[in-house]
Design a protein around this motif. Structure first.
Motif, mmCIF file in Angstrom:
data_model
loop_
_atom_site.group_PDB
_atom_site.id
_atom_site.type_symbol
_atom_site.label_atom_id
_atom_site.label_comp_id
_atom_site.label_asym_id
_atom_site.label_seq_id
_atom_site.Cartn_x
_atom_site.Cartn_y
_atom_site.Cartn_z
ATOM 1 N N UNK A 156 0.854 -1.246 -0.029
ATOM 2 C CA UNK A 156 0.001 0.036 0.136
ATOM 3 C C UNK A 156 0.753 1.313 0.006
ATOM 4 N N UNK A 157 2.112 1.061 0.408
ATOM 5 C CA UNK A 157 3.075 2.220 0.376
ATOM 6 C C UNK A 157 3.767 2.439 -0.942
ATOM 7 N N UNK A 158 3.930 1.611 -1.738
ATOM 8 C CA UNK A 158 4.820 1.581 -2.870
ATOM 9 C C UNK A 158 4.313 2.602 -3.995
ATOM 10 N N UNK A 159 3.302 3.131 -3.993
ATOM 11 C CA UNK A 159 3.136 3.998 -5.049
ATOM 12 C C UNK A 159 3.563 5.438 -4.580
ATOM 13 N N UNK A 160 3.011 5.706 -3.270
ATOM 14 C CA UNK A 160 3.052 6.921 -2.528
ATOM 15 C C UNK A 160 4.748 7.293 -2.381
#
Ligand code: ADP
Length: 279
Positions: free
Chosen positions: A207-211
């Motif tokens: 869930x953090x990979x894009x941000x």
């Protein structure tokens, strides 16, 4: 945004009708919002170290004589540390705004092996101190690539710096560069070299990979106190995507490690036409 335009006939005398143009300004609004958000984030980020520096100096000024030599040294070390943080932030903000200013960067033939060598030289000591092994695998006779040497140094430094920062003692950080086997059916595409930076560190949750490429984004975790500005990956993305027309990819698994990679076009003599190499 809706634009109303009166349509005149050929002689521009009689009004023939009204044209309605519906223009999507979502992107414009979004960009403005992103800009104000950025300024507000920068101010916020600058305020914290400044506040710390000021309060430590005030304490030293008002109560310095009551403190022991050791305490004073400790205070001064903190002030110094906060000043370093401030300098890093200002540098990163300046780098990013220069990159986004529309300035032209001339691309040239780059020896990636040399850039990797130069980057690792500056991190070797840091890795040794932390008990992390650095593995360097640059393919022999790696072809030159089309790029901007100093900008690519910055990319490598940010990615290797992060890999070391988020990896514990006993871990490994590897940097690899190799030529991709060309696909015969895509022969119109230039040959490419792949650069990979992997670590056996804490990993990044899906869930953090894009941000993580967003400005000032830092994963909330116990290593949050580690040095960083949250701008490093935004700088990496701008340099690879905007200046080198490529893309930064990552694969990561929490507790196992992370690999970032990107491809660069092989430098061919005939592509050495200045306007082709200018972005
Ligand atoms: P920072 O200055 O905080 O390192 P970056 O933009 O370089 O800023 O990275 C943003 C965030 O992405 C980091 O704070 C961290 O949470 C995460 N991150 C980046 N690289 C790694 C990595 N190799 N392993 C684990 N997390 C990483």
């Amino acid at each position: 945004r809706i634009l109303l335009t009166t349509v005149l006939d050929q002689q521009r005398e009689n009004v023939k009708g009204i044209a309605i143009t519906v223009q999507d300004i979502t992107r414009e609004v979004e960009l403005n919002e992103a800009k104000s958000q950025f300024i507000s984030n920068v101010s916020h980020e600058l305020r914290t170290p400044l506040f710390n520096i000021k309060s430590f100096i005030e304490t030293l000024h008002d109560y310095g004589e009551e403190l022991s030599v050791d305490q004073r040294q400790e205070f001064l070390a903190t002030v110094n540390h906060e000043a370093d943080r401030l300098a890093r932030l200002v540098n990163d903000v300046l780098d990013l705004s220069r990159l986004e200013s529309g300035r032209r960067y001339n691309l040239d033939a780059v020896d990636l092996g040399q850039a990797i060598e130069q980057t690792l030289r500056t991190y070797q000591l840091n890795a040794k101190d932390k008990g992390i092994e650095i593995i360097q695998e640059v393919e022999p006779k790696l072809p030159l690539v089309v790029g901007h040497y100093d900008l690519l140094l910055q990319v490598l430094a940010n990615l290797v710096g992060n890999a070391l920062k988020f990896t514990k003692a006993g871990g490994k950080v590897a940097i690899r560069a190799y030529k991709l086997t060309p696909h015969s059916h895509k022969s119109d595409r230039p040959d490419r070299v792949r650069v990979e930076i992997s670590d056996t560190g804490i990993g990044i949750a899906p869930e953090d990979q894009k941000a993580i490429f967003d400005r000032f984004f830092r994963v909330e975790n116990r290593v949050h106190t580690l040095e960083g500005t949250g701008l490093g990956l935004s700088i990496v993305r701008n340099i690879i995507e905007d200046k080198h027309h490529s893309k930064v990819h990552l694969v990561s698994e929490v507790g196992v490690g992370t690999t970032f990679w990107f491809d660069l076009a092989v430098f061919e003599e005939e592509t050495a036409v200045p306007e082709k190499l200018t972005v």
